[in-house]
Design a protein around this motif. Structure first.
Motif, PDB file in Angstrom:
ATOM      1  N   GLN A 124      -2.392   6.974 -13.804  1.00  0.00           N
ATOM      2  CA  GLN A 124      -2.477   6.062 -12.834  1.00  0.00           C
ATOM      3  C   GLN A 124      -1.485   5.373 -12.323  1.00  0.00           C
ATOM      4  OE1 GLN A 124      -5.328   3.600 -15.205  1.00  0.00           O
ATOM      5  NE2 GLN A 124      -7.096   4.227 -14.105  1.00  0.00           N
ATOM      6  N   LEU A 125      -0.256   5.586 -12.943  1.00  0.00           N
ATOM      7  CA  LEU A 125       1.196   4.886 -12.599  1.00  0.00           C
ATOM      8  C   LEU A 125       1.431   5.839 -11.243  1.00  0.00           C
ATOM      9  CD1 LEU A 125       2.987   4.527 -15.858  1.00  0.00           C
ATOM     10  CD2 LEU A 125       1.944   2.851 -14.303  1.00  0.00           C
ATOM     11  N   GLN A 126       0.753   7.051 -11.155  1.00  0.00           N
ATOM     12  CA  GLN A 126       1.130   7.788  -9.825  1.00  0.00           C
ATOM     13  C   GLN A 126       0.460   7.529  -8.595  1.00  0.00           C
ATOM     14  OE1 GLN A 126       4.250   9.125 -10.536  1.00  0.00           O
ATOM     15  NE2 GLN A 126       3.876   8.517 -12.696  1.00  0.00           N
ATOM     16  N   ARG A 127      -0.721   6.858  -8.834  1.00  0.00           N
ATOM     17  CA  ARG A 127      -1.663   6.401  -7.840  1.00  0.00           C
ATOM     18  C   ARG A 127      -1.183   5.486  -7.006  1.00  0.00           C
ATOM     19  NH1 ARG A 127      -7.502   6.831 -10.922  1.00  0.00           N
ATOM     20  NH2 ARG A 127      -7.321   8.972 -12.109  1.00  0.00           N
ATOM     21  N   PRO A 134       0.898  -1.269  -0.058  1.00  0.00           N
ATOM     22  CA  PRO A 134      -0.077   0.087   0.014  1.00  0.00           C
ATOM     23  C   PRO A 134       0.709   1.313  -0.102  1.00  0.00           C
ATOM     24  CG  PRO A 134       0.026  -0.925   2.126  1.00  0.00           C
ATOM     25  CD  PRO A 134       0.590  -1.988   1.239  1.00  0.00           C
ATOM     26  N   LEU A 135       2.095   1.018   0.350  1.00  0.00           N
ATOM     27  CA  LEU A 135       2.998   2.391   0.421  1.00  0.00           C
ATOM     28  C   LEU A 135       3.709   2.530  -1.012  1.00  0.00           C
ATOM     29  CD1 LEU A 135       4.471   2.015   3.915  1.00  0.00           C
ATOM     30  CD2 LEU A 135       2.593   3.242   3.231  1.00  0.00           C
ATOM     31  N   TYR A 136       3.521   1.496  -1.852  1.00  0.00           N
ATOM     32  CA  TYR A 136       4.225   2.041  -3.108  1.00  0.00           C
ATOM     33  C   TYR A 136       3.235   2.298  -4.122  1.00  0.00           C
ATOM     34  CZ  TYR A 136       8.452  -0.970  -2.343  1.00  0.00           C
ATOM     35  OH  TYR A 136       9.744  -1.347  -1.679  1.00  0.00           O
ATOM     36  N   SER A 137       3.678   3.233  -4.904  1.00  0.00           N
ATOM     37  CA  SER A 137       2.683   3.758  -6.043  1.00  0.00           C
ATOM     38  C   SER A 137       2.798   2.778  -7.080  1.00  0.00           C
ATOM     39  CB  SER A 137       3.596   4.810  -6.799  1.00  0.00           C
ATOM     40  OG  SER A 137       4.644   4.687  -7.347  1.00  0.00           O
ATOM     41  N   VAL A 138       1.824   2.875  -8.124  1.00  0.00           N
ATOM     42  CA  VAL A 138       1.411   1.761  -9.105  1.00  0.00           C
ATOM     43  C   VAL A 138       2.863   1.647  -9.931  1.00  0.00           C
ATOM     44  CG1 VAL A 138       0.141   1.297 -11.327  1.00  0.00           C
ATOM     45  CG2 VAL A 138      -1.020   2.077  -9.298  1.00  0.00           C
ATOM     46  N   PHE A 139       3.390   2.825 -10.165  1.00  0.00           N
ATOM     47  CA  PHE A 139       4.777   2.708 -10.915  1.00  0.00           C
ATOM     48  C   PHE A 139       5.869   1.855 -10.228  1.00  0.00           C
ATOM     49  CE2 PHE A 139       9.142   3.968 -11.991  1.00  0.00           C
ATOM     50  CZ  PHE A 139       8.982   4.124 -13.270  1.00  0.00           C
ATOM     51  N   ARG A 140       5.951   2.137  -8.928  1.00  0.00           N
ATOM     52  CA  ARG A 140       6.863   1.500  -7.905  1.00  0.00           C
ATOM     53  C   ARG A 140       6.522  -0.209  -7.996  1.00  0.00           C
ATOM     54  NH1 ARG A 140      10.674   2.168  -4.076  1.00  0.00           N
ATOM     55  NH2 ARG A 140      11.769   0.152  -3.811  1.00  0.00           N
ATOM     56  N   GLN A 157       0.020  -2.192 -22.030  1.00  0.00           N
ATOM     57  CA  GLN A 157      -0.749  -3.480 -22.261  1.00  0.00           C
ATOM     58  C   GLN A 157      -1.796  -3.922 -21.712  1.00  0.00           C
ATOM     59  OE1 GLN A 157       3.069  -5.971 -21.704  1.00  0.00           O
ATOM     60  NE2 GLN A 157       3.180  -6.204 -24.114  1.00  0.00           N
ATOM     61  N   VAL A 158      -1.813  -3.400 -20.473  1.00  0.00           N
ATOM     62  CA  VAL A 158      -2.907  -3.797 -19.563  1.00  0.00           C
ATOM     63  C   VAL A 158      -3.932  -2.646 -19.159  1.00  0.00           C
ATOM     64  CG1 VAL A 158      -1.571  -5.436 -18.298  1.00  0.00           C
ATOM     65  CG2 VAL A 158      -1.824  -2.991 -17.525  1.00  0.00           C
ATOM     66  N   ALA A 159      -3.912  -1.499 -20.001  1.00  0.00           N
ATOM     67  CA  ALA A 159      -4.913  -0.696 -20.270  1.00  0.00           C
ATOM     68  C   ALA A 159      -4.872   0.386 -19.068  1.00  0.00           C
ATOM     69  CB  ALA A 159      -6.307  -1.116 -20.617  1.00  0.00           C
ATOM     70  N   LEU A 160      -3.669   0.532 -18.482  1.00  0.00           N
ATOM     71  CA  LEU A 160      -3.633   1.474 -17.506  1.00  0.00           C
ATOM     72  C   LEU A 160      -2.986   2.834 -18.106  1.00  0.00           C
ATOM     73  CD1 LEU A 160      -2.046  -0.498 -14.659  1.00  0.00           C
ATOM     74  CD2 LEU A 160      -4.258   0.434 -14.394  1.00  0.00           C
ATOM     75  N   SER A 161      -3.305   3.978 -17.623  1.00  0.00           N
ATOM     76  CA  SER A 161      -3.023   5.505 -18.143  1.00  0.00           C
ATOM     77  C   SER A 161      -1.626   5.788 -17.323  1.00  0.00           C
ATOM     78  CB  SER A 161      -4.044   6.331 -18.056  1.00  0.00           C
ATOM     79  OG  SER A 161      -4.298   6.785 -16.572  1.00  0.00           O
ATOM     80  N   LYS A 162      -0.979   6.630 -17.890  1.00  0.00           N
ATOM     81  CA  LYS A 162       0.200   7.181 -17.330  1.00  0.00           C
ATOM     82  C   LYS A 162      -0.053   7.760 -15.959  1.00  0.00           C
ATOM     83  CE  LYS A 162       3.313   7.762 -21.219  1.00  0.00           C
ATOM     84  NZ  LYS A 162       4.323   8.555 -21.941  1.00  0.00           N
TER      85      LYS A 162
END
Length: 585
Positions: free
Chosen positions: A465-468, A425-431, A458-463
């Motif tokens: 969303q990587l920061q969430r 839970p402490l990692y962003s989606v990117f991490r 590839q899995v239909a996640l936006s850029k």
């Protein structure tokens, strides 16, 4: 989510409901609106909702997460979150407007006239209190029994809901119960006051289909005997078709369609209802069965996510075998309960053999405790076999040292059932997606960023969303993150252990489509662990059925579904909700 803008024509009570005799009506919701206070002002979660529930009737509210179905049910029970409130309309329970009764009166009603069976028994049962104590307290606090008489009544209630040896079970803790047993305990609590209305909020969504059927049969028998009205909250339309008299479909907080269950589900009028029906695995399985009976190949092509061809599935036996499991067993030693108690052995997997051809999907199905997840953990090299062997691409799994184990981890990756607990839970989606790349020294920071962005696409996640963080994502989005992370190191085998069982049917269908597309694009091999045969029919080439640690049946999906060889497999197939519906193709 794609917006569905068809005008709402059926938010008002269905005719059969509106004409119900007044003395028969237990619940009537009129023009209900529910708001939640947010930093940006009030957010409307339910708007203009109308429905009626009569004595002895089951009304199912269906819809995906966020549709407002649980919010509506919690408004009826007076259990909205502290920032939620009824903004408009009325909730009539018999002759009382629940929106205008005192908190004390509402608490009194919840203990007697209004019952609740919640979704997750582990979060709704106190882990440090015995089951019997928890039911006792409810009976005493609600004035239903004296302290002296409470335990005898508790044992009666546990016996009513089908728990064997109820007196002994009352003295056990929740962790000593199976999921189905815990759910039965919650049903006992919900019916302890002999309520006029029982709200059942996804009461069996986390259970095996056979356990689900047993519990719902028990619940139906008890409510029919007591004349209790049931408000059933579910995302499974097949389940609603089997169990409800009336189906109410919710979308974005509004009721978009309602009416007699079979009528709504065999001839849906609203586009969203049609979309829900198309997504539900149990109904998709029924649709495939009907299409096969009628020889409608075009319908089969649309419904099957995997190869779906009998000859192709048979030919996988001659294909390049990626994984070979030979006569594998796993025995666990279980400690005794006291100082003088002896430990004993428990055989979780007993002499299992299977081959997984490269590029195929092999499904392993069975109830909880059948050994399927233990088998998956051995293939992942998390558990070691007690006897037998597992080979991957010709090499013996677990035979080498740390270096060989690391190399194996790159080629075999898991996707687990609960994406929330498997993501930090402490990692962003990117991490979270980047973590395996870091662990395996993949390139520099720029190369890792490029790889993460490629995986997200590839899995239909936006850029953005990587920061969430995981808590900011829906269940389906979190599972997409888990899949992206599993694909980070370009594995050859992906082990999906109940990877879609916790998701709504619409999201489930999206994830299954995603997995099928990635398999075709990347040449992936899947081992799919599930208790849901309806999902298997859509996605798998071959299926193994496990019972009590053994493989009792295996073959192509068509063979197992059309000509099951064992009573156990037939029981699993018979328990698929909606299996007898006549659906439009």
């Amino acid at each position: 989510m794609t917006d569905i803008t068809e005008p709402k024509t059926s938010g008002a009570p269905a005719d059969a409901q509106a004409d119900a005799p007044a003395e028969d009506v237990v619940l009537r919701v009129e023009d209900l609106a529910v708001d939640f206070r947010t930093e940006n002002g009030p957010a409307r979660a339910v708007a203009n909702a109308n429905l009626t529930v009569r004595r002895g009737q089951t009304v199912a509210i269906v819809g995906e997460s966020g549709s407002g179905k649980t919010t509506l049910a919690m408004a009826v029970l007076g259990l909205l979150a502290s920032n939620g409130s009824v903004a408009e309309g009325h909730i009539w329970f018999k002759d009382e407007d629940l929106g205008h009764v005192s908190a004390q009166r509402m608490a009194q009603l919840r203990g007697t006239e209004l019952g609740l069976v919640p979704q997750d028994p582990m979060t709704n049962l106190d882990p440090i209190m015995r089951i019997g104590q928890q039911i006792d307290e409810g009976l005493i606090d609600n004035g239903l029994r004296s302290r002296r008489d409470a335990r005898a009544r508790t044992v009666e209630l546990l016996d009513e809901v089908g728990l064997p040896d109820a007196a002994r079970r009352a003295g056990q803790y929740p962790h000593e119960f199976s999921g189905g047993m815990r759910q039965r305990a919650l049903i006992a609590m919900g019916l302890s006051g002999r309520p006029a209305l029982l709200v059942a909020d996804e009461p069996t969504s986390a259970l095996d289909v056979t356990v689900q059927r047993g519990i719902l049969d028990q619940l139906a028998g008890l409510t029919q005997e007591l004349g209790t009205a049931v408000l059933l909250i579910t995302h499974d339309l097949g389940l609603a078709a089997e169990r409800a008299d009336i189906v109410v479909v919710m979308y974005h907080g509004e009721i978009v369609e309602q009416g007699p269950a079979r009528q709504v589900l065999t001839a849906p009028q609203h586009e969203y209802t049609k979309r829900l029906m198309a997504a539900a695995p149990s109904l998709a399985s029924r649709r495939i069965e009907i299409a096969r009976e009628r020889g409608l190949d075009d319908v089969l092509d649309d419904a099957l996510l995997a190869h779906g061809d009998e000859a192709a599935a048979e030919n996988t036996a001659d294909a390049d075998v990626l994984v070979s499991v030979q006569d594998v067993s796993k025995v666990f030693t279980i400690r005794g309960g006291g100082l003088l108690s002896r430990s004993k052995d428990f055989t979780a997997v007993d002499g299992v053999s299977l081959d997984i051809p490269r590029g195929s999907t092999v499904a392993v199905v069975g109830e909880s405790g059948s050994g399927k997840s233990t088998l998956a953990r051995m293939i992942l090299d998390i558990e070691k076999p007690t006897t037998g062997s597992i080979t991957f691409d010709g090499g013996l799994v677990g035979a080498g040292g740390h270096k060989e184990q690391i190399a194996y981890r790159r080629r075999v990756q898991p996707v687990f059932q609960d994406p929330y607990s498997s993501l930090d839970p402490l990692y962003s989606v990117f991490r979270a997606i980047e973590e395996p790349l870091r662990a395996h020294d993949y390139g520099d920071a720029a190369a890792r960023r490029a790889r993460v962005e490629e995986l997200a696409e590839q899995v239909a996640l936006s850029k953005s969303q990587l920061q969430r963080f995981p808590a900011e994502l829906s269940g389906g989005q979190r599972q997409r993150v888990a899949i992206a992370r599993a694909l980070a190191l370009s594995p050859e085998l992906v082990v999906c252990d109940e990877a879609v069982s916790a998701l709504d049917v619409v999201v489930q269908a999206q994830i299954l489509q995603l997995l099928a597309g990635l398999q075709e694009e990347l040449g992936l091999t899947y081992l799919f662990i599930t208790h849901d045969l309806a999902v298997v029919r859509q996605i798998a080439d071959r299926v193994l059925v496990m019972q009590q640690g053994r493989v009792v049946e295996e073959g192509t999906v068509d063979t197992v579904f059309d000509s099951p060889a064992t009573d156990y497999t037939r029981a699993l197939l018979d328990a698929i909700p909606g299996k007898d519906l006549e659906l439009a193709l």
